[in-house]
Enzyme design. Sequence first.
Site, PDB file in Angstrom:
ATOM      1  N   ASP A  52       0.837  -1.198   0.000  1.00  0.00           N
ATOM      2  CA  ASP A  52       0.000   0.000   0.000  1.00  0.00           C
ATOM      3  C   ASP A  52       0.875   1.253   0.000  1.00  0.00           C
ATOM      4  O   ASP A  52       1.998   1.234   0.525  1.00  0.00           O
ATOM      5  CB  ASP A  52      -0.896   0.032   1.244  1.00  0.00           C
ATOM      6  N   TYR A  80       5.916  -8.401   8.691  1.00  0.00           N
ATOM      7  CA  TYR A  80       5.746  -6.948   8.780  1.00  0.00           C
ATOM      8  C   TYR A  80       6.025  -6.459  10.190  1.00  0.00           C
ATOM      9  O   TYR A  80       5.640  -7.113  11.174  1.00  0.00           O
ATOM     10  CB  TYR A  80       4.297  -6.546   8.439  1.00  0.00           C
ATOM     11  N   ASP A  94      -6.436   2.732   8.226  1.00  0.00           N
ATOM     12  CA  ASP A  94      -5.068   3.229   8.318  1.00  0.00           C
ATOM     13  C   ASP A  94      -5.101   4.748   8.349  1.00  0.00           C
ATOM     14  O   ASP A  94      -6.151   5.348   8.651  1.00  0.00           O
ATOM     15  CB  ASP A  94      -4.188   2.689   7.183  1.00  0.00           C
ATOM     16  N   ARG A 186      -4.038  -4.105   7.768  1.00  0.00           N
ATOM     17  CA  ARG A 186      -5.022  -3.082   8.160  1.00  0.00           C
ATOM     18  C   ARG A 186      -6.256  -3.727   8.796  1.00  0.00           C
ATOM     19  O   ARG A 186      -6.781  -3.243   9.796  1.00  0.00           O
ATOM     20  CB  ARG A 186      -5.440  -2.258   6.948  1.00  0.00           C
TER      21      ARG A 186
END
Length: 232
Positions: A52, A80, A94, A186
């Site tokens: 993203d 992540y 987000d 997210r």
Amino acid sequence: MTAEELKSGYIFLLDKPLDWTSFQAVNKMKYKLKREFDLPKKFKIGHAGTLDPRATGLLIVCCGKFTKKIPEIQDAPKEYWTEIKIGVQTESYDTEKPEILHQDISHISEEQVKETLEKFVGEIEQKPPVYSAIKIDGERAYNLARAGEEVEMKSRKTTIHYIQDINIDFPLISFTVGCSKGTYIRSLAHDIGQELGVGAYLTQLRRTKIGDYKIEDATDQFLNNDFRFQGE
């Protein structure tokens, strides 16, 4: 590095900057490589897994015959570094959208947070964010959402392999998460907030691993305007 090497197959590990799309990063690479190595117009190049715009970190770019490796790399587990903020939500899950639905978190303990995170390890059901690139009837979900249309996202199974290196500094919580292909961090942030009963959204996301490829071996230098490849 030579034009023949690039056509035969080459992999670049990029550290994607904030607010760049994966498409922009690949296009920048393609422009530089074609200009500096006099590559054919139909030179193959592509990335192995979208990041993203609001995320940073490892973006793998495959060139030439190595574009055939893209599906294999995309299927590999991901890792992540993640930061979420609890006690508040956003429509996009987000930082793209403003904060809404603020709630008191004074009753939330560190132990409660750790117990909640543990609940998400394993196979889980997850709904992708409305503001995602998933196509619904041929249209991207984020385009429908931004047009004010109501979008119904279908749940899908995904696997969280581990959540570790947890750091709590209320209202911020950070951790490292290992997950399968197709996991939306997210959505994970949002679901953690729902489980805690106070809401949450993703404030920072950095991809650190894809399979055996690591962010430590990546660079953002290829994307700098003044960077030049040393062609032969």
